[in-house]
Design an enzyme around this catalytic site. Structure first.
Site, PDB file in Angstrom:
ATOM      1  N   ASP A  95     -19.461  21.822 -16.752  1.00  0.00           N
ATOM      2  CA  ASP A  95     -19.733  22.168 -18.070  1.00  0.00           C
ATOM      3  C   ASP A  95     -20.876  23.108 -18.096  1.00  0.00           C
ATOM      4  O   ASP A  95     -21.952  23.125 -17.399  1.00  0.00           O
ATOM      5  CB  ASP A  95     -20.140  21.032 -18.824  1.00  0.00           C
ATOM      6  CG  ASP A  95     -19.107  19.948 -19.112  1.00  0.00           C
ATOM      7  OD1 ASP A  95     -18.055  20.077 -18.515  1.00  0.00           O
ATOM      8  OD2 ASP A  95     -19.487  18.917 -19.510  1.00  0.00           O
ATOM      9  N   TRP A 151     -19.306  22.372  -6.315  1.00  0.00           N
ATOM     10  CA  TRP A 151     -18.438  22.052  -7.705  1.00  0.00           C
ATOM     11  C   TRP A 151     -19.365  22.712  -8.670  1.00  0.00           C
ATOM     12  O   TRP A 151     -20.516  22.756  -8.753  1.00  0.00           O
ATOM     13  CB  TRP A 151     -18.505  20.436  -7.783  1.00  0.00           C
ATOM     14  CG  TRP A 151     -18.089  20.236  -8.999  1.00  0.00           C
ATOM     15  CD1 TRP A 151     -19.018  19.789 -10.173  1.00  0.00           C
ATOM     16  CD2 TRP A 151     -16.742  19.857  -9.499  1.00  0.00           C
ATOM     17  NE1 TRP A 151     -18.331  19.065 -11.079  1.00  0.00           N
ATOM     18  CE2 TRP A 151     -16.721  19.212 -10.905  1.00  0.00           C
ATOM     19  CE3 TRP A 151     -15.617  19.805  -9.005  1.00  0.00           C
ATOM     20  CZ2 TRP A 151     -15.740  18.896 -11.793  1.00  0.00           C
ATOM     21  CZ3 TRP A 151     -14.332  19.388  -9.842  1.00  0.00           C
ATOM     22  CH2 TRP A 151     -14.602  18.959 -10.989  1.00  0.00           C
TER      23      TRP A 151
END
Length: 475
Positions: A28, A25
């Site tokens: 930001d 994953w």
């Protein structure tokens, strides 16, 4: 679907010129900074799965914003004050030459019935490769919030050093009465902080919480960027900053992305003075809802150069991308609308390309349409209707992916039927820059990578110029 092996993915499906996690994953961008002769970018990551998990700060470096080298993780959630995750933050070089990181630690609080963790601000120091957390963490806590500030929604510090040597930080917070707010903190040494002011609040603006604020000077003004939760994904506020009083006077605001997938933009001041932004090319509302089983989930946008023109924020792909262009194909004065069907042009296809298109009306026309990442069954569609100066991006026929967000539409400046579009395609995404960067539309697409056709259609009569380049994997 059987999970694809990483080696197979690397050969056939990994984006060529967008930063992706090695595995797992990504969200930001963090700590975008110039340090020791390279640009460093950290990012929220959970390498043990393709959905969000306890967040690490993964780490990559580049010299040209296009080719990235991955380094070991800089931060992992291993202390009591950040065991719930090392959330977003920023970086700078301190007076001792150390790379100084400021990030949000998530401190689990079992007394909170919703299961949220208290969010506090922390410091780490490093040499560009290895980082150690400051013994005095946390340096900013919820006890320092103004009245109504929620300690469970208090995150994502952007900090910098003023000319007089003092430090400032803007931090996102939710006020229980007034909603979204960006707070300004001050420090003499970067370690001992005090609350200074509410820099901006959400009155009259979209979203109940603004995340990942970035605040910086640009072309004689100051710009505040933030990702908004609940409505529009990203906003930009432009104005004047009184540094002595810590007050921001807003003069204009706009959305910064008109597509599906751009969030948490963070900037760096480049060595040559340009202001460069990069964002998580994903929509936080749909990031974990996908119909594919790839070994990664997430990618960054192309880094973009920012400038202000006539009170508007413009975004363009970094100029360094031009150095990776090859296999040029040029067409001039292509007449569109002479036949009722869409047309293909020899050499105009691909999924790792940079393409520039200019449309001029030869007579009145009602619609321009381009389809890309296309085959007999799938395509993503871009249209322009000059009568209303409206553009639309539609990925409802793109195949597997996010089914909730399939079409976006926005108005563009009326140029009497003229339109300029630059489109970047990179296997899993498309980024479209409209009229010299006045609008940007980003989209993640999971269409089969063999779908490479590009077609054009005009209802009416128009003339098109086009320049298309393949982006090579090595400079």
């Amino acid at each position: 679907m059987k999970k694809q092996q990483l080696s197979e993915f690397n050969k056939t499906e990994r984006p060529v010129f967008h930063l992706t996690p090695e595995k797992g994953w990504m969200n930001d961008p963090n700590g975008f900074s110039w340090y020791d002769g390279k640009y460093h970018l950290f990012y929220q990551a959970y390498p043990d799965g393709t959905n969000w998990g306890p967040t690490h700060w993964s780490h990559a470096v580049t010299e040209d914003f296009i080719r990235w080298d991955r380094l070991p993780d800089a931060l992992v959630p291993d202390r009591a004050y950040d065991i719930g995750g090392c959330f977003s933050g920023t970086a700078l070089t301190d007076k001792n030459g150390r790379h100084m990181l400021m990030y949000t630690g998530c401190w689990p609080d079992q007394n909170n019935q919703q299961g949220f963790g208290r969010q506090i601000q922390c410091i780490a120091f490093g040499d560009g490769t290895t980082y150690e957390k400051y013994d005095g963490n946390p340096v900013i806590t919820g006890d320092m919030l103004p009245e109504g500030g929620d300690p469970y929604e208090f995150r994502d510090p952007k900090f910098w050093q003023e000319a007089d040597g003092t430090f400032r930080a803007v931090i996102a917070n939710h006020n229980k009465t007034h909603g979204a707010q960006i707070l300004l903190f001050r420090s003499s040494d970067g370690l001992k902080w005090e609350f200074e002011n509410v820099l901006a609040d959400g009155e009259g603006k979209p979203g109940w919480m603004w995340e990942c604020p970035d605040f910086f000077p640009l072309d004689g003004k100051y710009v505040l960027l933030a990702g908004t939760m609940g409505e529009v994904e990203s906003v930009c506020r432009i104005g004047e900053f009184d540094s002595e009083q810590g007050i921001f006077h807003e003069t204009a605001w706009q959305t910064t992305e008109q597509g599906f997938d751009f969030y948490a933009g963070q900037t760096v001041s480049a060595a040559d003075g340009r202001r460069i932004v990069i964002g998580w090319m994903q929509n936080p509302q749909t990031a974990e809802n996908r119909e594919v089983d790839l070994p990664i989930n997430g990618q960054m946008s192309i880094p973009r150069e920012l400038q202000l023109r006539d009170g508007m924020l413009l975004q363009k792909p970094v100029r360094e991308l031009n150095d990776y262009r090859t296999d040029e194909v040029i067409y001039r004065n292509v007449k569109l609308g002479e036949c009722a069907e869409e047309i293909k042009l020899d050499g105009i296809s691909g999924r790792t390309i940079d393409m520039e298109i200019s449309i001029e009306p030869s007579e009145r026309y009602e619609l321009f349409r381009m389809r890309f990442a296309a085959d007999a069954e799938h395509y993503t569609e871009f249209t322009y209707e000059p009568d209303g100066s409206v553009i639309t991006l539609d990925r409802s026929h793109a195949g597997p992916g996010k089914t909730e967000l399939t079409k976006v539409q926005t108005a563009v400046r009326d140029r009497s039927g003229r339109l300029d579009v630059r489109i970047l395609l990179d296997r899993l995404s498309a980024e479209l820059f409209i009229n010299d960067g006045e609008q940007v539309m980003s989209a993640v697409i999971y269409t089969d990578r063999h779908a490479e056709d590009i077609t054009f259609y005009v209802k009416g009569a128009a003339v098109m110029d086009i320049a298309k380049y393949r982006i090579k994997e090595n400079k």
